[in-house]
Design an enzyme around this catalytic site. Structure first.
Site, short mmCIF file in Angstrom:
data_model
loop_
_atom_site.label_atom_id
_atom_site.label_comp_id
_atom_site.label_asym_id
_atom_site.label_seq_id
_atom_site.Cartn_x
_atom_site.Cartn_y
_atom_site.Cartn_z
N ASP A 106 2.33 12.00 4.60
CA ASP A 106 1.55 10.83 5.02
C ASP A 106 0.85 10.30 3.78
O ASP A 106 -0.30 10.64 3.49
CB ASP A 106 0.55 11.22 6.10
CG ASP A 106 -0.03 9.99 6.79
OD1 ASP A 106 0.27 8.86 6.37
OD2 ASP A 106 -0.80 10.17 7.76
N VAL A 107 1.56 9.45 3.03
CA VAL A 107 1.07 8.97 1.74
C VAL A 107 0.78 7.47 1.75
O VAL A 107 0.10 6.97 0.87
CB VAL A 107 2.06 9.32 0.62
CG1 VAL A 107 2.21 10.85 0.53
CG2 VAL A 107 3.43 8.70 0.82
N LYS A 108 1.33 6.75 2.71
CA LYS A 108 1.09 5.31 2.90
C LYS A 108 1.15 4.53 1.59
O LYS A 108 0.29 3.68 1.31
CB LYS A 108 -0.25 5.08 3.60
CG LYS A 108 -0.30 5.62 5.03
CD LYS A 108 -1.59 5.24 5.72
CE LYS A 108 -1.64 5.76 7.14
NZ LYS A 108 -1.81 7.24 7.20
N ARG A 109 2.16 4.78 0.81
CA ARG A 109 2.31 4.06 -0.45
C ARG A 109 2.85 2.66 -0.19
O ARG A 109 3.53 2.42 0.81
CB ARG A 109 3.27 4.82 -1.38
CG ARG A 109 2.81 6.22 -1.75
CD ARG A 109 1.44 6.25 -2.36
NE ARG A 109 1.14 7.55 -2.96
CZ ARG A 109 -0.04 8.16 -2.91
NH1 ARG A 109 -1.03 7.59 -2.25
NH2 ARG A 109 -0.23 9.31 -3.51
N THR A 148 5.41 8.10 4.71
CA THR A 148 4.91 6.88 5.33
C THR A 148 4.68 5.84 4.24
O THR A 148 4.20 6.16 3.15
CB THR A 148 3.60 7.13 6.10
OG1 THR A 148 2.61 7.65 5.21
CG2 THR A 148 3.82 8.10 7.24
#
Length: 310
Positions: free
Chosen positions: A103-106, A140
């Site tokens: 869950d890194v939402k880059r 993500t």
């Protein structure tokens, strides 16, 4: 990797991902004290406490679930030492044959996006060698820079047979400030969902694409609409439990085959021992409380899906 995710969901009968999002305040006192005795009240001590906490939970739930989702911010807050704990967590979950959703939402463009993709899903080129870095199975990503931000991730995913979960409609209360804005009479998230389906066609598995979507449990009517808009996309569903989502709200996120979605619970599981309903486990047996919370979630989702079939 989407094939493995589907098979593990079928095997466990648990369309569940445990969010490994550990705040230091979630870590029982006995674990913190042991880590602080060894490393002091330092970033290294905090990171070790988080790693030991994670390990205890993983050991207690890995046989029940297909996947975990470590949120990198909870590790980054402790700097390099925290990232070492993140890496240990990813590696240990793989040892337990769990799917890891980073869950890194880059979200960036060009070479920057490519670098993020390599760091989390691909292999870094070092001289004549190609070396896996964090090595999650999915990541993500934020789509709001458009295809320029997503395509480098897709390219790496195709090379490594890995996948993405792209933010479409998030579970937080203020998500509508932008995501619900009307564009030519339709909500922005609808356009994003259509784009996810388009991107997903580039990297298909057998029944499902490697390119999935994030749609929050707190907006069940949106989930129902997005299921129709993205029939081949797996949906990662945050917001269960602590944010108010229940199994009965989520049946429309799934396809008729009972697949197509995986539901996340983070503090509802990893901090279950703090909840009144699991108080009998006590702080020392925090991991057993997490296991019971997983079992209860499996029962809730399974019952809801079974009723939906009737």
């Amino acid at each position: 990797m989407i094939h493995k995710l589907v098979e593990k969901i079928k095997k466990t009968k648990a369309p569940i991902v445990v969010g490994l999002d550990p705040m230091l305040s979630y870590v029982p006192k006995q674990i913190r004290q042991k880590s602080f005795r060894e490393f002091g009240e330092t970033l290294e001590g905090a990171a070790d406490a988080i790693w030991q906490f994670n390990k205890g939970i993983i050991d207690c739930v890995y046989d029940l679930i297909p996947a975990v989702k470590p949120q990198i911010a909870m590790y980054e807050q402790f700097g390099v030492e925290g990232l070492k704990a993140f890496q240990k967590t990813v590696d240990y979950c793989h040892e337990k044959d769990l799917i890891v959703i980073g869950d890194v939402k880059r979200g960036d463009i060009g070479s920057t996006s490519s670098a993020y993709a390599v760091g989390h899903l691909g292999k870094a080129e070092v001289g004549g060698s190609r070396i896996s870095v964090f090595d999650e199975d999915f990541a993500t990503v934020n789509p709001y820079l458009g295809t320029d931000g997503i395509q480098p991730f897709i390219d790496v995913c195709k090379e490594e047979k890995k996948g993405l979960f792209i933010l479409v409609k998030t579970s937080n209360p203020s998500s509508g400030e932008f995501q619900d804005r009307l564009v030519d009479g339709r909500s922005l998230y609808e356009y994003v969902g259509e784009k996810v389906a388009e991107w997903g066609a580039q990297h298909m598995g057998d029944a499902y694409s490697y390119i999935g979507a994030v749609v929050g449990a707190t907006y069940p009517q949106v989930g129902k609409a997005m299921r129709k808009a993205m029939p081949k996309a797996f949906i990662l569903v945050p917001g269960y439990g602590a944010q108010g989502g229940k199994g009965a709200d989520l049946v429309h996120y799934f396809n008729k085959d009972g697949l197509g979605a995986i539901v996340n619970s983070s503090r509802g599981i990893i901090a279950a021992y703090k909840q009144e309903q699991y108080a009998q486990f006590t702080e020392e047996n925090y991991a057993d409380a997490s296991r019971q919370a997983v079992l209860d979630m499996i029962e809730d989702l399974g019952s809801a899906l079974q009723k939906a079939k009737q």
